[in-house]
Design an enzyme around this catalytic site. Sequence first.
Site, PDB file in Angstrom:
ATOM      1  N   CYS A 118      16.716  78.113  -4.370  1.00 39.78           N
ATOM      2  CA  CYS A 118      15.456  78.619  -4.891  1.00 39.78           C
ATOM      3  C   CYS A 118      14.506  78.779  -3.722  1.00 39.78           C
ATOM      4  CB  CYS A 118      14.881  77.631  -5.901  1.00 39.78           C
ATOM      5  SG  CYS A 118      13.445  78.285  -6.766  1.00 39.78           S
ATOM      6  N   CYS A 128       9.065  81.007  -6.815  1.00 43.42           N
ATOM      7  CA  CYS A 128      10.517  80.967  -6.675  1.00 43.42           C
ATOM      8  C   CYS A 128      11.100  82.310  -6.240  1.00 43.42           C
ATOM      9  CB  CYS A 128      11.158  80.522  -7.986  1.00 43.42           C
ATOM     10  SG  CYS A 128      10.516  78.922  -8.557  1.00 43.42           S
ATOM     11  N   LYS A 193      16.261  77.103 -18.075  1.00 46.07           N
ATOM     12  CA  LYS A 193      15.249  76.301 -17.384  1.00 46.07           C
ATOM     13  C   LYS A 193      13.885  76.676 -17.956  1.00 46.07           C
ATOM     14  CE  LYS A 193      13.396  75.378 -12.775  1.00 46.07           C
ATOM     15  NZ  LYS A 193      13.631  75.561 -11.333  1.00 46.07           N
ATOM     16  N   ARG A 203       7.147  68.623  -7.767  1.00 45.94           N
ATOM     17  CA  ARG A 203       6.476  69.617  -6.923  1.00 45.94           C
ATOM     18  C   ARG A 203       5.782  68.952  -5.749  1.00 45.94           C
ATOM     19  NH1 ARG A 203       4.742  73.750 -11.706  1.00 45.94           N
ATOM     20  NH2 ARG A 203       6.906  74.201 -12.261  1.00 45.94           N
ATOM     21  N   ARG A 215       4.638  79.327 -13.401  1.00 44.31           N
ATOM     22  CA  ARG A 215       5.990  79.878 -13.398  1.00 44.31           C
ATOM     23  C   ARG A 215       6.383  80.479 -14.756  1.00 44.31           C
ATOM     24  NH1 ARG A 215       6.985  77.943  -8.459  1.00 44.31           N
ATOM     25  NH2 ARG A 215       7.284  75.713  -8.029  1.00 44.31           N
ATOM     26  N   GLU A 231      20.655  83.270 -22.257  1.00 40.62           N
ATOM     27  CA  GLU A 231      20.614  83.020 -20.805  1.00 40.62           C
ATOM     28  C   GLU A 231      21.942  82.420 -20.336  1.00 40.62           C
ATOM     29  OE1 GLU A 231      18.355  83.408 -18.368  1.00 40.62           O
ATOM     30  OE2 GLU A 231      16.368  83.615 -19.264  1.00 40.62           O
ATOM     31  N   LYS A 246      17.454  72.375 -18.695  1.00 42.43           N
ATOM     32  CA  LYS A 246      16.459  71.610 -17.959  1.00 42.43           C
ATOM     33  C   LYS A 246      15.078  71.890 -18.516  1.00 42.43           C
ATOM     34  CE  LYS A 246      14.344  71.490 -13.476  1.00 42.43           C
ATOM     35  NZ  LYS A 246      14.084  72.226 -12.294  1.00 42.43           N
TER      36      LYS A 246
HETATM   37  C1  PBG Z   1      13.026  74.554  -7.994  1.00 45.13           C
HETATM   38  C2  PBG Z   1      13.189  73.349  -8.842  1.00 45.13           C
HETATM   39  C3  PBG Z   1      12.234  72.608  -9.573  1.00 45.13           C
HETATM   40  C4  PBG Z   1      12.907  71.495 -10.092  1.00 45.13           C
HETATM   41  C5  PBG Z   1      14.235  71.604  -9.692  1.00 45.13           C
HETATM   42  N1  PBG Z   1      14.393  72.769  -8.928  1.00 45.13           N
HETATM   43  C6  PBG Z   1      10.771  72.807  -9.712  1.00 45.13           C
HETATM   44  C7  PBG Z   1      10.230  73.915 -10.489  1.00 45.13           C
HETATM   45  O1  PBG Z   1      10.942  74.762 -11.032  1.00 45.13           O
HETATM   46  O2  PBG Z   1       9.020  73.991 -10.545  1.00 45.13           O
HETATM   47  C8  PBG Z   1      12.297  70.388 -10.913  1.00 45.13           C
HETATM   48  C9  PBG Z   1      13.023  69.078 -10.853  1.00 45.13           C
HETATM   49  C10 PBG Z   1      12.244  67.901 -11.349  1.00 45.13           C
HETATM   50  O3  PBG Z   1      11.126  68.018 -11.858  1.00 45.13           O
HETATM   51  O4  PBG Z   1      12.781  66.789 -11.206  1.00 45.13           O
HETATM   52  N2  PBG Z   1      12.609  75.704  -8.617  1.00 45.13           N
END
Ligand code: PBG
Length: 325
Positions: A118, A128, A193, A203, A215, A231, A246
């Site tokens: 990412c 991202c 996600k 973050r 996002r 998805e 997630k």
């Molecule tokens: C990258 C990413 C994120 C997380 C995993 N990969 C952050 C986001 O999408 O803002 C979150 C993982 C966590 O909160 O433990 N894009």
Amino acid sequence: MKRFRNYRTDQRIRDKYSEVALITDDLIYPYFIVDGNSFKQEISSLKGVYHLSIDMLLKDIKEVISLGINKIILFGVIDKSLKDELATMAYAPDNLVSQAVKAIKNRFPELIIVTDVCLCGYTDHGHCGLVVDHEITNDKTLPLLSRMAYSHAKAGADIVAPSAMMDGQVNAIRTYMDQNSLTNTRILSYSAKYASNFYGPFREAAQSSPAFGDRRTYQMDYRTIRQSLEEIQTDIDEGADWVMVKPAHTYLDIIQRAKQEFPTTPLVAYQVSGEYMMIEAAADSGYIDGGKAMIEAITAIKRAGADKVITYYAKKLARILKNET
Ligand code: PBG
């Protein structure tokens, strides 16, 4: 009268009736890698999780392996001054994550390495994808994600895990890797996600907060259900080997549907930073028993249908599972 209480008389009987068991093989442990030497500093927003330089990472991995954990996921954290609009350091030759992968594979070839793919930790705006005219563009982001995934795979990563929520990212990565003769790398897609408030502590750990907006134009709206299945289906069609839901703890219904709909595809669930820290904070305040609540939460994620769980608790849980046997 039906005597349900006969199922619960003592621990041995309860164990006999249990339908879900946690095993160390289910766990994937996340690491946040930084540049430098002998660097190890606890992340203020993520209790018990550290920023580690590669040498310290190798030391920690020794412990992880001794606990029986065989899968890790890597996140690179770079200095702000190195970030730019093209996320150059995400795919530059010998980038931080690729260096870490090489060093780990050299010492611990049997460990399964997953890398997060990412741009958010590498762009100066923290989104991202590539930003053009204040818009997060989709198609122009795909070649950059492909190059990033390729660099990790070339360094020896077993599994690359695109998490940018760009349409077509799995196909782009699969095609690019095939063209460059890297056909053995598996893809774990962060398929479903959601745009979640529970990513807050991450973050800070990854220093990847968006500088403007949020996002929600690319991550899923948490009021949607069926889109998650679309998805996932699309990612499988594009060549994903494993798929993910997630967050996990607040999305058990989505995990359950995903497993029912796609029973043969390995399903990973990510117990995210905010879900982890809620348990930690409640335990610190004395409201709950943190250790027991952790086991209950992760059991619930498996009970819903997850095959593997990414969790900041992996070490703690593996230690408990080890002492039980
Ligand atoms: C990258 C990413 C994120 C997380 C995993 N990969 C952050 C986001 O999408 O803002 C979150 C993982 C966590 O909160 O433990 N894009």
